[in-house]
Write a protein that holds these residues in place. Structure first.
Motif, mmCIF file in Angstrom:
data_model
loop_
_atom_site.group_PDB
_atom_site.id
_atom_site.type_symbol
_atom_site.label_atom_id
_atom_site.label_comp_id
_atom_site.label_asym_id
_atom_site.label_seq_id
_atom_site.Cartn_x
_atom_site.Cartn_y
_atom_site.Cartn_z
ATOM 1 N N PHE A 132 -1.885 17.932 85.607
ATOM 2 C CA PHE A 132 -1.753 16.304 86.119
ATOM 3 C C PHE A 132 -1.926 15.669 85.292
ATOM 4 O O PHE A 132 -1.429 14.771 85.033
ATOM 5 C CB PHE A 132 -2.436 16.764 87.145
ATOM 6 N N ALA A 155 2.757 23.939 89.883
ATOM 7 C CA ALA A 155 1.296 23.592 89.534
ATOM 8 C C ALA A 155 1.246 22.082 90.168
ATOM 9 O O ALA A 155 0.293 21.769 90.859
ATOM 10 C CB ALA A 155 0.831 23.428 88.013
ATOM 11 N N VAL A 204 -10.613 12.501 87.663
ATOM 12 C CA VAL A 204 -10.003 13.906 86.816
ATOM 13 C C VAL A 204 -10.132 13.560 84.930
ATOM 14 O O VAL A 204 -10.494 14.619 84.635
ATOM 15 C CB VAL A 204 -8.537 14.259 87.097
ATOM 16 N N MET A 212 -9.557 24.947 93.407
ATOM 17 C CA MET A 212 -8.675 24.367 92.409
ATOM 18 C C MET A 212 -8.769 24.614 91.336
ATOM 19 O O MET A 212 -9.080 25.265 90.399
ATOM 20 C CB MET A 212 -9.464 22.763 92.625
ATOM 21 N N ASN A 213 -6.827 24.667 89.994
ATOM 22 C CA ASN A 213 -6.812 25.402 89.199
ATOM 23 C C ASN A 213 -7.506 24.609 88.073
ATOM 24 O O ASN A 213 -6.793 23.878 88.342
ATOM 25 C CB ASN A 213 -5.912 26.304 89.145
ATOM 26 N N TYR A 241 -7.103 8.938 91.113
ATOM 27 C CA TYR A 241 -7.135 10.446 91.119
ATOM 28 C C TYR A 241 -7.473 10.155 90.052
ATOM 29 O O TYR A 241 -7.902 11.881 89.485
ATOM 30 C CB TYR A 241 -5.984 11.768 92.601
ATOM 31 N N HIS A 290 -4.311 23.687 86.506
ATOM 32 C CA HIS A 290 -3.803 22.460 86.972
ATOM 33 C C HIS A 290 -4.075 21.164 87.413
ATOM 34 O O HIS A 290 -2.804 19.971 86.642
ATOM 35 C CB HIS A 290 -3.438 22.709 88.521
ATOM 36 N N LEU A 291 -5.544 20.658 86.507
ATOM 37 C CA LEU A 291 -5.395 19.451 86.366
ATOM 38 C C LEU A 291 -5.573 18.824 84.741
ATOM 39 O O LEU A 291 -5.165 17.654 84.745
ATOM 40 C CB LEU A 291 -7.699 19.027 86.655
ATOM 41 N N GLU A 333 -2.734 20.808 98.163
ATOM 42 C CA GLU A 333 -3.817 21.242 98.375
ATOM 43 C C GLU A 333 -5.144 20.219 98.823
ATOM 44 O O GLU A 333 -5.781 20.041 99.404
ATOM 45 C CB GLU A 333 -4.538 22.409 97.268
ATOM 46 N N LYS A 352 1.611 23.012 93.884
ATOM 47 C CA LYS A 352 0.264 22.961 94.330
ATOM 48 C C LYS A 352 -1.061 22.699 94.631
ATOM 49 O O LYS A 352 -1.800 22.623 95.857
ATOM 50 C CB LYS A 352 0.322 24.635 93.892
ATOM 51 N N LEU A 353 -1.217 21.485 93.882
ATOM 52 C CA LEU A 353 -1.884 20.632 93.728
ATOM 53 C C LEU A 353 -2.565 20.249 94.894
ATOM 54 O O LEU A 353 -3.163 19.548 95.644
ATOM 55 C CB LEU A 353 -2.385 19.715 91.964
ATOM 56 N N GLU A 354 -1.132 18.836 95.155
ATOM 57 C CA GLU A 354 -0.258 17.962 95.872
ATOM 58 C C GLU A 354 -0.204 18.711 97.277
ATOM 59 O O GLU A 354 -0.971 17.954 98.641
ATOM 60 C CB GLU A 354 0.576 17.590 96.359
#
Length: 309
Positions: free
Chosen positions: A9, A35, A68, A1-2, A64, A5-6, A42, A38-40
């Motif tokens: 988000f 981004a 985060v 997980m990048n 979530y 990306h968090l 994962e 990709k997060l969703e």
């Protein structure tokens, strides 16, 4: 997980607007959209859903977001703490020392260290104990530096493999007895003169015990041990109340009006106090600065026999 990306988000969840979030983050809308997708992917769940022209968090996305946010806050605080620890002018020193060193040496070192303007923001966390306990705590990383006696082993491990022992100051070993004791009138005193009297001895947990045993053995004295105690204040109190004589360091706590202090003519050994650090492991700049200050200060002020502590 990048990690980025968090961050993306969290910002999108705050603005709930793709264009605004992208602008605030300094990236393009396609990059932000990629981004989030990709997060969703994962996580295997949608984090946002359409809300007219805007977007909003899904119920799962809202849950979530709490984690985060907490994670990014903790990371930010951790980053800030590391910066502080790495700043030699604002760091923190965890210092452990034996009980009697709190009377003079430790406050003297700390006071003079803090008198230097660049050291005034450095903070200290202090702890006391016997040498054995302090070294165990040092091995467990509860302290950065310990001022104590040399203890040969911790369990099955030789301490020389774990720590560096840096000589700091020495303490003269003297005979101590009640003021009205028969030996108090002697002009000169030998270790063997103590053999006939009950003795207050350091316990086996004390870092001083091996040295006292060595001194007695060299004088061929088998002591008549009345009591064993762990630290010097207690020993001085037991002597004062006529429970025995003692061999102990010549310390500021020894009040001549309460006990008689006698130098020994045949006793050349001194008790060595060490600055002790782990042989492996990272040392922050503030800890290193205090370590070097303590070594330099004691070399300048405690190398004369008159300044034995």
């Amino acid at each position: 997980m990048n990690l980025r990306h968090l961050i993306f988000f969290k910002e999108l969840a705050r603005t709930q607007h793709m264009a605004k979030a992208a602008e605030n983050l300094g990236i393009s809308q396609p990059s932000l959209s990629y981004a989030i997708k990709k997060l969703e992917h994962e996580l295997g769940v949608p984090l946002f859903e359409a809300d007219g022209r805007n977007i909003k968090l899904t119920s799962i996305g809202g849950v979530y977001l709490k984690y985060v946010t907490a994670t990014l806050n903790d990371l930010s605080q951790g980053n800030e703490l590391v910066k502080q620890l790495m700043d030699p002018d604002t760091g923190h020193v965890k210092l452990g020392f034996t009980y009697t060193l709190g009377q003079q040496l430790v406050p003297e070192l700390m006071s003079n260290f803090k008198n230097e303007p660049r050291n005034q923001a450095i903070t200290f966390e202090l702890g006391q104990g016997n040498s054995q306990g302090l070294l165990q705590a040092l091995a467990n990383e509860q302290y950065d530096i310990v001022l104590a006696s040399n203890v040969r082993k911790l369990g099955d491990q030789f301490t020389a493999h774990l720590f560096d022992f840096i000589p700091l100051v020495q303490q003269e070993i003297v005979a101590v007895m009640p003021n009205d004791h028969p030996l108090a009138k002697s002009d000169s005193l030998h270790v063997a003169d103590l053999a006939a009297y009950p003795m207050i001895q350091f316990s086996k947990n004390s870092g001083l015990r091996p040295l006292i045993d060595q001194i007695l053995a060299a004088a061929h004295v088998q002591p008549k041990v009345a009591y064993e105690v762990e630290e010097d204040h207690t020993m001085a109190g037991f002597v004062r109340y006529k429970l025995g004589v003692a061999l102990m360091p010549y310390l500021p706590l020894l009040n001549p009006s309460q006990v008689c202090i006698k130098h020994l003519v045949d006793q050349p050994l001194n008790h060595q106090i060490y600055l002790i650090v782990r042989r492996s492991g990272f040392v922050t700049p503030a800890v290193h600065r205090f370590q070097e200050f303590a070594r330099s200060y004691c070399w300048q002020h405690y190398t004369d026999e008159d300044r034995l502590i």
